[in-house]
Design an enzyme around this catalytic site. Structure first.
Site, short mmCIF file in Angstrom:
data_model
loop_
_atom_site.label_atom_id
_atom_site.label_comp_id
_atom_site.label_asym_id
_atom_site.label_seq_id
_atom_site.Cartn_x
_atom_site.Cartn_y
_atom_site.Cartn_z
N GLU A 368 1.03 -1.33 0.05
CA GLU A 368 -0.21 0.06 -0.01
C GLU A 368 0.85 1.21 -0.07
OE1 GLU A 368 -2.87 -0.13 2.88
OE2 GLU A 368 -4.03 -1.61 1.98
N GLU A 440 -6.30 -7.36 -1.58
CA GLU A 440 -6.70 -7.48 -0.36
C GLU A 440 -8.58 -6.92 -0.80
OE1 GLU A 440 -5.39 -5.03 2.69
OE2 GLU A 440 -3.32 -5.74 2.32
#
Length: 780
Positions: A368, A440
């Protein structure tokens, strides 16, 4: 020869010069070891963050005096400085990869040496993943195994095995010292030599025409043995690795294993456990892989957000579970030295895991993080140089991020319960000709506890089903790794008020929540049937039974009310799943014809009105339902009182006798599973252990004990927040407290061996439930 060094360690929570010299107070410990145990709730980094020390006396046999000697640390969190007899040997600056250091000429075979480790178990911002907030606790300690590796004076440093063909192994060797011919053999799991070649080259091809390919259903494994030979043909050193004959390819259309397209359906996994953090032995690591494959029926796992235990990945090899592994990190990118360490972490990750057939994708970005082309060009290049046969990827949460890798991995948190499950490819990736993968989804978008209301637990399951289904159905995604396998402790910046991220489809002890059934129902080996509601009117506003879903791998679900057949339901939605959830939206069915004697047309009209009243309430029915109600009054002379009575009898049941509901899962015309719902009162304990036969080998062994409170129908008693007492007698120790709470009717504990053979008995007691006992046998 690898010799375990997991026993006879001493630990000090505070490093000191006196400890380094062999003095001062210390606690006897065995590895794996955590730098501080933590409570289940309200765990703090201060429980384990410290600069601590480990030491051990080394007594290397005299016959190894003419050998090369290496120390190998499989995992030390997080900055480890190793000393031998006070001399600094090395400093390793990653808590998630293994490292080794040579002690030839420094150790004294036949004598005694003092091995010490200064371990910085703090969140030191100099190394990944640290420098900013991190959404998981980063436990410290010598939490994986330590070994003495005894090698020849000339030795094979590394083996790299690939399979360009399903009948051919390409073996690349690295040899130090005096070279010589190398005999490379392929052995089956029984140790039989299947094929062998001897050459002086550093690349040797071994053909085996009868090789069984490694795949998801039949993960055939082989051993590659390389033997360095003297001019006389004597073996002077050897090295082995396990591998599988398999080919992988990532295309725009998806992922292909051995030429067959496979949609990766998986979950993210942290390597943490209640109380002990990362310090779990081999048996627990392997158990997590088994749960993913056999209980959750996943075909893939992402090792978020770091490389994990070799035992876990070994078991993925053995079971046929695909692995997406990645370098340590969480959003933050540090200074030049920090980034250099990230590159080194990439190198270590690839070198240590590249022979595993289960590993199919390298994560070479910090999870991320924002784009950093200079860093990610380097990590991508390192992975491709060391392993040209696997694709690279990188996990991001931003659209159209710079794509330097082979696969665009995107954390897709777009689904909010009433919208499509995924974002289309054209809105996500800048290169629509490259594969797209969801790394995710869900997770923090809908945290769900085991003791939440049934509506929330059912909605949690349906959200997982929606994303997995839409990702599989659109033809644009190669796979989907949902967040996540189980609940985990985190920092104060995240999680619920008790510092737990309730993001898992299981609780922290690996007890299944309802969402686990979404994954379990995709398998075929065991019949699965879970119902999303307790079917108790007191759980519903105005006693109106709400929307209920069944999660099953059967063809249909038959509903019975007080043993009378109502109707059957088949899957009509979630078409991307092999076995989508089944909506149970009719609790009247054919009962009006059977019990009231209504003709079919009247029964159908009345049924539709009753169901609409149950769904919307009598005062909020849609126009179509009101018209049907008028039809009932005009055509069959029914009154409001008639409808009210029928509603109370077939839907509301307020003031009536409790209803017994039965759901039968039917496959190929046969009932394969059955679930009953009624007002439960007779509670009992269900105890599942990962194993009851424990063995003291290189170090201690552990068993995971999962505990659930069930009613007489086998339904988890989600409202049973019971205190339970755990009593362990015999040759084992309890890990964690002796008094626990069944949260949402679920909890757990661990049993650990203590260095001697024998037996142990665990007794679990609580108010209002019959006690349960588990017997353990401990061998050597």
């Amino acid at each position: 020869m690898k010799i375990s060094l997991c026993n006879e360690w001493e630990y000090s929570p505070a490093w000191s010069e006196a400890f380094a010299a062999g003095g001062g107070e210390a606690e006897a410990v065995r590895l794996p070891h955590t730098s501080g145990e933590v409570p289940l709730h309200y765990a703090l980094p201060e429980h384990y963050e410290r600069v601590c020390g480990y030491r051990r006396r080394l007594r290397i046999p005299a016959e190894y005096a003419d050998r090369r000697l290496f120390l190998q640390f499989d995992g030390a969190g997080h900055i480890a400085t190793v000393y031998l007899n006070g001399e600094e040997l090395t400093t390793h600056r990653c808590g998630y990869t293994a490292f080794r250091t040579e002690i030839t000429g420094k150790a004294h075979p036949g004598g005694e040496d003092l091995l010490t480790v200064r371990l910085d178990a703090t969140e030191n911002p100099a190394v990944p993943p640290f420098g900013h907030v991190v959404d998981y606790l980063t436990y410290g300690g010598l939490y994986r195994e330590v070994w003495l590796d005894v090698r020849g004076r000339s030795c094979i440093d590394d083996l790299y095995v690939t399979t360009p063909l399903l009948t051919q192994a390409r073996v690349e060797l690295s040899v130090s010292g005096e070279g010589g011919p190398v005999r490379v053999s392929v052995l089956d799991r029984e140790g039989r030599v299947c094929a062998s070649e001897t050459h002086n080259d550093n690349i040797i091809y071994v053909n085996y025409t009868h090789a069984r390919p490694w795949d998801l259903d039949d993960p055939a494994l082989y051993v590659c043995r390389a033997e360095l030979l003297s001019p006389e043909g004597k073996v002077v050193d050897e090295l082995e690795t396990t591998f599988g004959f398999r080919t992988t390819e990532w295309r725009k259309e998806g992922f292909f294993l051995n030429g067959k397209k496979v949609f990766l359906r998986g979950l993210n996994r942290h390597q943490s456990y209640p109380y002990i953090g990362y310090a779990a032995p081999e048996s627990l690591q392997r158990e997590d892989a088994r749960i993913l494959k056999e209980e959750l029926c996943c075909n893939a796992v992402r090792t978020s957000h770091y490389p994990q235990s070799r035992y876990f990945v070994d078991e993925c090899d053995r079971l046929g579970l695909l692995v997406f592994t990645e370098i340590p990190g969480w959003q933050h990118i540090g200074d030049a030295a920090w980034r250099e360490q990230a590159v080194e972490n990439t190198r270590e990750m690839v070198l240590q895991y590249r022979n595993h057939p289960s590993v199919v994708l390298w994560g070479v970005r910090i999870n991320e993080s924002r784009d950093h082309d200079e860093l990610y060009r380097r990590t991508n290049a390192v992975a491709h140089e060391l392993d040209p046969c696997r694709a690279t990827s990188g996990e991001r949460f931003i659209h159209t991020s710079h794509l330097l890798e082979d696969v665009y991995a995107y954390n897709d948190f777009s689904h909010t319960g009433d919208n499509p499950g995924v974002v289309p490819r054209k809105k996500v990736t800048p290169d629509t000709d490259k594969p797209l993968l969801i790394s995710e989804c869900n997770g923090h978008m809908f945290p769900t506890k085991s003791f939440d209301t049934w509506e929330k637990r059912q909605q949690h399951a349906l959200r997982h089903a929606r994303v997995q289904s839409d990702a599989a159905a659109d033809g644009e995604h190669a796979g989907c790794f949902a967040w996540c396998m189980f609940d985990y402790a985190t920092h104060k910046d995240f999680g619920s008020g008790d510092r737990i991220c309730y993001h898992g489809v299981m609780d922290s002890f690996r007890n299944p929540k309802l969402a686990a059934a979404v994954y379990a129902s995709q398998g075929e080996r065991t019949p699965v049937l879970e119902i999303g509601s307790l079917m108790e009117i007191g759980d519903y506003p105005a006693s109106r039974l709400g929307e209920v879903w069944a999660f099953t791998n059967a063809d249909e679900v038959a509903l019975y009310k007080n043993d009378e057949y109502v109707t059957s339901f088949r899957p009509k939605e979630y078409r991307g799943l092999k076995h989508g959830p089944i909506r149970i939206d009719d609790v009247v069915g054919g009962l009006l014809e059977k019990k009231e004697g209504f003709p079919r047309a009247k029964a159908e009209a009345v049924r539709s009105v009753l169901l609409a009243a149950g769904k919307y309430g009598p005062d909020h029915m849609p126009p179509a339902a009101l018209l049907r109600a008028g039809e009932c009054m005009l055509r069959w002379g029914m009154s409001y009182q008639d409808a009210y009575a029928l509603y109370g009898k077939y839907l509301g049941n307020w003031g009536g006798k409790a209803t017994l509901w039965r759901f039968d899962a039917v496959k190929d015309g046969k009932t394969v599973a059955s679930v009953q719902r009624s007002m439960g009162s007779r509670l009992h304990l269900e105890v599942r252990t990962s194993r009851t036969i424990l063995r003291e080998r290189d170090t201690y062994d552990m068993a995971a004990v999962r505990i659930r409170v069930l009613d007489e129908n086998g339904t988890p008693a989600a409202y049973a927040q019971l205190p339970l007492t755990l009593t362990l007698e015999g040759d084992a120790a309890l890990v964690g407290p002796a008094a626990v709470t069944a949260e949402g009717g679920m909890c757990g504990t661990y049993v650990r061996t203590v260095g001697r053979p024998g037996s142990a008995r665990l007794r679990i007691q609580g108010p209002g439930v019959e006690s349960a006992e588990v017997e353990f046998t401990i061998g050597i």
